[in-house]
Design a protein around this motif. Structure first.
Motif, PDB file in Angstrom:
ATOM      1  N   GLN A 260       0.953  -0.832  -0.050  1.00 19.81           N
ATOM      2  CA  GLN A 260      -0.060  -0.417  -0.329  1.00 19.81           C
ATOM      3  C   GLN A 260       0.463   0.768  -0.036  1.00 19.81           C
ATOM      4  O   GLN A 260       0.770   1.664  -0.573  1.00 19.81           O
ATOM      5  CB  GLN A 260      -0.624  -0.184   1.059  1.00 19.81           C
ATOM      6  CG  GLN A 260      -1.971  -1.009   1.146  1.00 19.81           C
ATOM      7  CD  GLN A 260      -2.464  -1.307   2.211  1.00 19.81           C
ATOM      8  OE1 GLN A 260      -1.969  -1.208   3.838  1.00 19.81           O
ATOM      9  NE2 GLN A 260      -4.051  -1.395   2.552  1.00 19.81           N
ATOM     10  N   ARG A 261       2.319   1.292   1.011  1.00 20.22           N
ATOM     11  CA  ARG A 261       2.990   2.839   1.055  1.00 20.22           C
ATOM     12  C   ARG A 261       3.792   2.475  -1.068  1.00 20.22           C
ATOM     13  O   ARG A 261       4.406   3.883  -0.461  1.00 20.22           O
ATOM     14  CB  ARG A 261       3.721   2.285   2.093  1.00 20.22           C
ATOM     15  CG  ARG A 261       3.436   2.034   3.265  1.00 20.22           C
ATOM     16  CD  ARG A 261       4.423   1.920   4.471  1.00 20.22           C
ATOM     17  NE  ARG A 261       5.771   1.865   3.659  1.00 20.22           N
ATOM     18  CZ  ARG A 261       5.607   0.131   4.927  1.00 20.22           C
ATOM     19  NH1 ARG A 261       5.198   0.255   5.408  1.00 20.22           N
ATOM     20  NH2 ARG A 261       7.047  -0.712   4.348  1.00 20.22           N
ATOM     21  N   GLN A 262       3.526   1.332  -1.344  1.00 22.76           N
ATOM     22  CA  GLN A 262       4.464   1.592  -2.618  1.00 22.76           C
ATOM     23  C   GLN A 262       3.486   2.647  -3.444  1.00 22.76           C
ATOM     24  O   GLN A 262       3.168   3.046  -4.658  1.00 22.76           O
ATOM     25  CB  GLN A 262       4.769   0.997  -3.334  1.00 22.76           C
ATOM     26  CG  GLN A 262       5.450  -0.155  -2.681  1.00 22.76           C
ATOM     27  CD  GLN A 262       6.392  -1.578  -3.196  1.00 22.76           C
ATOM     28  OE1 GLN A 262       5.125  -2.183  -3.718  1.00 22.76           O
ATOM     29  NE2 GLN A 262       7.189  -1.662  -3.002  1.00 22.76           N
ATOM     30  N   ASN A 263       1.732   3.008  -3.229  1.00 25.23           N
ATOM     31  CA  ASN A 263       1.068   3.715  -4.234  1.00 25.23           C
ATOM     32  C   ASN A 263       1.492   4.616  -3.775  1.00 25.23           C
ATOM     33  O   ASN A 263       1.035   5.940  -3.142  1.00 25.23           O
ATOM     34  CB  ASN A 263      -0.318   3.313  -3.134  1.00 25.23           C
ATOM     35  CG  ASN A 263      -1.612   4.188  -4.047  1.00 25.23           C
ATOM     36  OD1 ASN A 263      -1.335   4.612  -4.613  1.00 25.23           O
ATOM     37  ND2 ASN A 263      -2.660   4.007  -4.197  1.00 25.23           N
ATOM     38  N   LYS A 264       1.943   5.724  -5.309  1.00 23.16           N
ATOM     39  CA  LYS A 264       2.336   7.158  -5.381  1.00 23.16           C
ATOM     40  C   LYS A 264       1.648   7.976  -5.654  1.00 23.16           C
ATOM     41  O   LYS A 264       1.259   8.927  -4.694  1.00 23.16           O
ATOM     42  CB  LYS A 264       3.156   7.230  -6.758  1.00 23.16           C
ATOM     43  CG  LYS A 264       4.745   5.954  -6.477  1.00 23.16           C
ATOM     44  CD  LYS A 264       5.937   6.763  -7.579  1.00 23.16           C
ATOM     45  CE  LYS A 264       7.269   5.706  -7.866  1.00 23.16           C
ATOM     46  NZ  LYS A 264       7.903   5.863  -8.246  1.00 23.16           N
ATOM     47  N   ALA A 265       0.269   7.750  -6.010  1.00 19.71           N
ATOM     48  CA  ALA A 265      -1.049   8.919  -5.888  1.00 19.71           C
ATOM     49  C   ALA A 265      -1.032   8.743  -4.383  1.00 19.71           C
ATOM     50  O   ALA A 265      -1.786   9.625  -4.097  1.00 19.71           O
ATOM     51  CB  ALA A 265      -2.027   7.450  -6.482  1.00 19.71           C
ATOM     52  N   LEU A 266      -1.020   7.911  -3.412  1.00 19.48           N
ATOM     53  CA  LEU A 266      -1.277   8.212  -2.429  1.00 19.48           C
ATOM     54  C   LEU A 266      -0.798   8.930  -1.677  1.00 19.48           C
ATOM     55  O   LEU A 266      -0.821  10.019  -0.774  1.00 19.48           O
ATOM     56  CB  LEU A 266      -1.855   6.842  -1.805  1.00 19.48           C
ATOM     57  CG  LEU A 266      -2.468   6.884   0.062  1.00 19.48           C
ATOM     58  CD1 LEU A 266      -3.774   7.369  -0.195  1.00 19.48           C
ATOM     59  CD2 LEU A 266      -1.986   5.208   0.570  1.00 19.48           C
ATOM     60  N   VAL A 267       0.438   8.735  -1.598  1.00 16.89           N
ATOM     61  CA  VAL A 267       1.708   9.821  -1.122  1.00 16.89           C
ATOM     62  C   VAL A 267       1.486  11.018  -1.686  1.00 16.89           C
ATOM     63  O   VAL A 267       1.591  11.691  -0.639  1.00 16.89           O
ATOM     64  CB  VAL A 267       2.651   9.197  -2.195  1.00 16.89           C
ATOM     65  CG1 VAL A 267       4.641   9.891  -0.996  1.00 16.89           C
ATOM     66  CG2 VAL A 267       3.840   7.871  -1.174  1.00 16.89           C
ATOM     67  N   ASP A 268       1.020  11.196  -2.807  1.00 18.81           N
ATOM     68  CA  ASP A 268       1.097  12.779  -3.453  1.00 18.81           C
ATOM     69  C   ASP A 268      -0.147  12.849  -2.423  1.00 18.81           C
ATOM     70  O   ASP A 268      -0.498  14.844  -2.421  1.00 18.81           O
ATOM     71  CB  ASP A 268       0.970  12.182  -5.529  1.00 18.81           C
ATOM     72  CG  ASP A 268       2.242  12.376  -5.921  1.00 18.81           C
ATOM     73  OD1 ASP A 268       2.861  12.672  -5.091  1.00 18.81           O
ATOM     74  OD2 ASP A 268       1.931  11.712  -6.680  1.00 18.81           O
TER      75      ASP A 268
END
Length: 136
Positions: free
Chosen positions: A113-121
């Motif tokens: 889940q932490r690899q979801n760059k959209a969530l990071v943004d």
């Protein structure tokens, strides 16, 4: 009062966060493809009352603008053209991606889940917005 909308502008994706109408709580809104960002904002601002755009300002440790500022400056010009009635403020966004990753770890998200760059943004945009609310 009206909402404040924070923008963590990226070459591929852009994270967005908004306040409630009382400007007390910052919440992640979504992440959109940067190519569709202005269309998304046009649609969003017809449905919601937005009084301010916050755009992340990437800086290097020596306080100079980072390389991505070359992409953000033309976007801000277009934003002003499309939304002349909504002011734009810049907010230092140094370390927001690292803080977003730490937030994801602290909240117990799995590695996948932490690899979801959209969530990071989206989380980065929320951190930008929270820092503005805290310092205003």
């Amino acid at each position: 009062m009206a909402q404040i909308l924070a923008i963590d502008y990226g070459k591929v994706r852009t994270g967005l966060a908004v306040t409630d109408d009382m400007q007390i709580i910052a919440s992640g809104l979504t992440t959109v493809a940067t190519t569709t960002l202005l269309d998304f904002l046009k649609d969003y601002t017809t449905k919601e009352n937005v009084e301010l755009f916050l755009v992340g300002e990437p800086k290097q440790m020596n306080n100079e603008a980072s390389e991505s500022e070359a992409l953000i400056a033309p976007f801000i010009s277009r934003l002003r053209t499309f939304f002349p009635q909504i002011p734009i403020k810049r907010v230092d966004e140094r370390f927001t991606s690292k803080m977003a990753m730490q937030t994801m770890i602290d909240s117990g998200l799995k590695k996948k889940q932490r690899q979801n760059k959209a969530l990071v943004d989206e989380i980065s945009a929320t951190i930008i917005l929270q820092s503005y609310l805290y310092n205003k």
